[in-house]
Design a protein around this motif. Structure first.
Motif, PDB file in Angstrom:
ATOM      1  N   ASP A  62     -10.902 -12.814 -24.225  1.00 53.89           N
ATOM      2  CA  ASP A  62     -10.351 -12.948 -25.572  1.00 53.89           C
ATOM      3  C   ASP A  62     -10.817 -14.244 -26.215  1.00 53.89           C
ATOM      4  N   LEU A  63     -10.818 -15.307 -25.449  1.00 56.76           N
ATOM      5  CA  LEU A  63     -11.266 -16.601 -25.957  1.00 56.76           C
ATOM      6  C   LEU A  63     -12.734 -16.541 -26.346  1.00 56.76           C
ATOM      7  N   GLU A  64     -13.522 -15.852 -25.580  1.00 61.02           N
ATOM      8  CA  GLU A  64     -14.944 -15.713 -25.877  1.00 61.02           C
ATOM      9  C   GLU A  64     -15.144 -14.991 -27.202  1.00 61.02           C
ATOM     10  N   ARG A  65     -14.355 -13.943 -27.451  1.00 62.03           N
ATOM     11  CA  ARG A  65     -14.465 -13.212 -28.707  1.00 62.03           C
ATOM     12  C   ARG A  65     -14.076 -14.090 -29.898  1.00 62.03           C
ATOM     13  N   VAL A  66     -13.053 -14.907 -29.720  1.00 55.92           N
ATOM     14  CA  VAL A  66     -12.611 -15.784 -30.802  1.00 55.92           C
ATOM     15  C   VAL A  66     -13.672 -16.823 -31.111  1.00 55.92           C
ATOM     16  N   THR A  67     -14.248 -17.426 -30.087  1.00 57.91           N
ATOM     17  CA  THR A  67     -15.263 -18.442 -30.332  1.00 57.91           C
ATOM     18  C   THR A  67     -16.517 -17.834 -30.933  1.00 57.91           C
ATOM     19  N   ASP A  68     -16.858 -16.603 -30.551  1.00 59.99           N
ATOM     20  CA  ASP A  68     -18.005 -15.936 -31.161  1.00 59.99           C
ATOM     21  C   ASP A  68     -17.760 -15.742 -32.648  1.00 59.99           C
ATOM     22  N   TYR A  69     -16.556 -15.331 -33.003  1.00 57.46           N
ATOM     23  CA  TYR A  69     -16.209 -15.124 -34.411  1.00 57.46           C
ATOM     24  C   TYR A  69     -16.276 -16.445 -35.170  1.00 57.46           C
ATOM     25  N   ALA A  70     -15.749 -17.498 -34.565  1.00 56.50           N
ATOM     26  CA  ALA A  70     -15.754 -18.807 -35.220  1.00 56.50           C
ATOM     27  C   ALA A  70     -17.178 -19.304 -35.422  1.00 56.50           C
ATOM     28  N   SER A  97       0.809  -1.215   0.000  1.00 52.95           N
ATOM     29  CA  SER A  97       0.000   0.000   0.000  1.00 52.95           C
ATOM     30  C   SER A  97       0.838   1.259   0.000  1.00 52.95           C
ATOM     31  N   CYS A  98       2.147   1.140   0.182  1.00 56.52           N
ATOM     32  CA  CYS A  98       3.005   2.324   0.185  1.00 56.52           C
ATOM     33  C   CYS A  98       3.097   2.872  -1.215  1.00 56.52           C
ATOM     34  N   SER A  99       3.112   4.151  -1.324  1.00 56.10           N
ATOM     35  CA  SER A  99       3.241   4.750  -2.638  1.00 56.10           C
ATOM     36  C   SER A  99       4.576   5.455  -2.730  1.00 56.10           C
ATOM     37  N   ILE A 100       5.113   5.409  -3.886  1.00 58.49           N
ATOM     38  CA  ILE A 100       6.383   6.071  -4.140  1.00 58.49           C
ATOM     39  C   ILE A 100       6.044   7.424  -4.718  1.00 58.49           C
ATOM     40  N   PRO A 101       6.648   8.470  -4.182  1.00 64.69           N
ATOM     41  CA  PRO A 101       6.347   9.807  -4.700  1.00 64.69           C
ATOM     42  C   PRO A 101       6.653   9.879  -6.194  1.00 64.69           C
ATOM     43  N   GLY A 102       5.708  10.459  -6.939  1.00 69.46           N
ATOM     44  CA  GLY A 102       5.922  10.618  -8.378  1.00 69.46           C
ATOM     45  C   GLY A 102       5.447   9.426  -9.184  1.00 69.46           C
ATOM     46  N   SER A 103       4.931   8.375  -8.550  1.00 69.19           N
ATOM     47  CA  SER A 103       4.425   7.236  -9.312  1.00 69.19           C
ATOM     48  C   SER A 103       2.942   7.106  -9.055  1.00 69.19           C
ATOM     49  N   LYS A 104       2.252   6.452  -9.992  1.00 70.56           N
ATOM     50  CA  LYS A 104       0.814   6.290  -9.858  1.00 70.56           C
ATOM     51  C   LYS A 104       0.527   5.101  -8.951  1.00 70.56           C
ATOM     52  N   ALA A 105      -0.450   5.268  -8.106  1.00 65.81           N
ATOM     53  CA  ALA A 105      -0.853   4.172  -7.234  1.00 65.81           C
ATOM     54  C   ALA A 105      -1.668   3.188  -8.054  1.00 65.81           C
ATOM     55  N   GLN A 106      -1.506   1.922  -7.779  1.00 71.49           N
ATOM     56  CA  GLN A 106      -2.238   0.897  -8.499  1.00 71.49           C
ATOM     57  C   GLN A 106      -3.537   0.617  -7.760  1.00 71.49           C
ATOM     58  N   ASP A 107      -4.577   1.338  -8.163  1.00 73.02           N
ATOM     59  CA  ASP A 107      -5.869   1.184  -7.508  1.00 73.02           C
ATOM     60  C   ASP A 107      -6.634  -0.005  -8.063  1.00 73.02           C
ATOM     61  N   LYS A 108      -6.457  -0.318  -9.343  1.00 70.00           N
ATOM     62  CA  LYS A 108      -7.218  -1.384  -9.973  1.00 70.00           C
ATOM     63  C   LYS A 108      -6.515  -2.717  -9.764  1.00 70.00           C
ATOM     64  N   PRO A 109      -7.251  -3.726  -9.357  1.00 72.94           N
ATOM     65  CA  PRO A 109      -6.637  -5.056  -9.246  1.00 72.94           C
ATOM     66  C   PRO A 109      -6.401  -5.613 -10.647  1.00 72.94           C
ATOM     67  N   ARG A 110      -5.419  -6.470 -10.768  1.00 69.85           N
ATOM     68  CA  ARG A 110      -5.108  -7.066 -12.069  1.00 69.85           C
ATOM     69  C   ARG A 110      -6.217  -8.032 -12.446  1.00 69.85           C
ATOM     70  N   LYS A 111      -6.514  -8.056 -13.722  1.00 70.98           N
ATOM     71  CA  LYS A 111      -7.563  -8.942 -14.200  1.00 70.98           C
ATOM     72  C   LYS A 111      -6.922 -10.228 -14.696  1.00 70.98           C
ATOM     73  N   HIS A 112      -7.345 -11.312 -14.105  1.00 74.17           N
ATOM     74  CA  HIS A 112      -6.813 -12.615 -14.515  1.00 74.17           C
ATOM     75  C   HIS A 112      -7.725 -13.271 -15.532  1.00 74.17           C
ATOM     76  N   ASP A 113      -8.891 -12.700 -15.752  1.00 78.05           N
ATOM     77  CA  ASP A 113      -9.827 -13.323 -16.675  1.00 78.05           C
ATOM     78  C   ASP A 113      -9.805 -12.648 -18.044  1.00 78.05           C
ATOM     79  N   SER A 114      -8.808 -11.835 -18.330  1.00 79.68           N
ATOM     80  CA  SER A 114      -8.748 -11.173 -19.638  1.00 79.68           C
ATOM     81  C   SER A 114      -8.560 -12.199 -20.749  1.00 79.68           C
ATOM     82  N   GLY A 115      -7.875 -13.295 -20.485  1.00 75.51           N
ATOM     83  CA  GLY A 115      -7.709 -14.361 -21.478  1.00 75.51           C
ATOM     84  C   GLY A 115      -9.034 -15.016 -21.801  1.00 75.51           C
ATOM     85  N   ALA A 116      -9.892 -15.147 -20.800  1.00 76.01           N
ATOM     86  CA  ALA A 116     -11.204 -15.750 -21.024  1.00 76.01           C
ATOM     87  C   ALA A 116     -12.045 -14.858 -21.930  1.00 76.01           C
TER      88      ALA A 116
END
Length: 135
Positions: free
Chosen positions: A48-56, A27-46
């Motif tokens: 993308d896969l959904e878009r590919v299967t829709d296209y197929a 939670s510590c922030s370094i002066p001059g850097s942006k704080a990472q408020d958003k959690p990383r998304k682990h389902d971004s691959g899913a």
């Protein structure tokens, strides 16, 4: 001892955070850097896969398309087979000498069928047939 560092010496500096947080806290922030408020998304691959299967799914081949493709392939095969038969008829008309066939068979140690075919393709010319077989 001298307080000045000699050339090549390395001094280790201990840095302490100014705001009192430890270096292991996320939670510590370094002066001059942006704080990472958003959690990383682990389902971004899913996603993308959904878009590919829709296209197929949109591009699936229907039964009519399959039937049309099969008929095109069948037509092409029949045309190729007919052209091959025409070529064989033309080659059969070419007269070749038995001695020429024997010569090619003995010199190159090949079968009679291959020797005859080469002679027919080169209109009975022994030299051209031999050159083509050796290249």
């Amino acid at each position: 001892m001298n307080n000045m560092a000699a050339e090549g010496d390395v001094e280790l500096l201990e840095l302490e955070p100014e705001d009192g947080c430890s270096l292991t806290e996320d939670s510590c922030s370094i002066p001059g850097s942006k704080a990472q408020d958003k959690p990383r998304k682990h389902d971004s691959g899913a996603a993308d896969l959904e878009r590919v299967t829709d296209y197929a799914e949109e591009k699936e081949i229907s039964a009519e398309d399959l039937h049309t493709a099969m008929s095109v392939i069948g037509d092409r095969r029949s045309r190729e087979q007919k052209a091959k038969q025409e070529r064989e008829k033309e080659l059969a008309k070419v007269t070749i000498k038995k001695e020429d066939v024997e010569l090619i068979m003995q010199e190159l140690e090949i079968s009679r069928l291959v020797a005859e075919r080469s002679l027919r393709e080169h209109l009975g010319n022994v030299v051209e047939a031999l050159v083509a077989l050796t290249n």
